[in-house]
Design a protein around this motif. Structure first.
Motif: not given
Length: 163
Positions: A67-71, A88-91, A141-144, A147-152
């Motif tokens: 799941e790729v999320t931009f925040r 997962g990693q964050l950029i 922040v770009t979250y990688l 699937e189904g994970s919380e952001l943190s």
């Protein structure tokens, strides 16, 4: 017509080469022309944040579906993210202000506006981000994440000496 000796052999090779080139040129006429790029229309783009890393960024996507999320995250002066981890990693790009992160080993990383970094994944990489400045810290922040994970995920605080 008959060719003898070295001169005759050279003429036959030359004739073959000419025939080969002629065939190749003829075949090129049968190949469709490559598509020519066309200008776009009705498209706009805005750079919302950019930052340069101190070194090479090593990005790893999680195994399986990602799941790729931009925040956009804003940390007000005196605020903090609380201790947490990511699955997962964050950029991260620091758009404004200066982010101060304390890591699991009590080391401190100070990241000013215009810079970027990778936030590693896993419970061994708990950290807290703080804004010790007088203006808001703005992060893009770009979250990688798997699937189904919380952001943190919340994590216990590390008992680091106060400097």
């Amino acid at each position: 017509m008959r060719f003898d000796g070295a001169i005759g052999a050279k003429k036959r090779v030359t004739l073959r080469e000419v025939m080969l080139v002629a065939i190749c040129v003829a075949m090129l006429g049968l190949v469709p022309a490559a598509a020519v790029a066309t200008p776009g229309s009705g498209v706009s783009a805005t750079v919302v944040a950019e930052g340069t890393s101190e070194g090479r960024l090593k990005v790893k996507a999680p195994k399986g579906r990602t799941e790729v999320t931009f925040r956009k995250i804003t940390v007000e002066p005196g605020g903090s993210t609380g201790w947490h981890t990511h699955r997962g990693q964050l950029i991260v790009v620091v758009k404004a202000g200066t982010l101060t992160r304390t890591l699991d080993d009590c080391s401190v990383e100070v990241t000013p506006a215009g810079t970027s970094f990778i936030e590693p994944s896993g419970v061994d990489h708990r950290h807290i981000g703080r804004n010790h400045g007088t203006e808001p810290v703005v992060l893009w922040v770009t979250y990688l994440l798997p699937e189904g994970s919380e952001l943190s995920d919340d994590a216990d605080a590390v008992d680091c000496p106060v400097a």
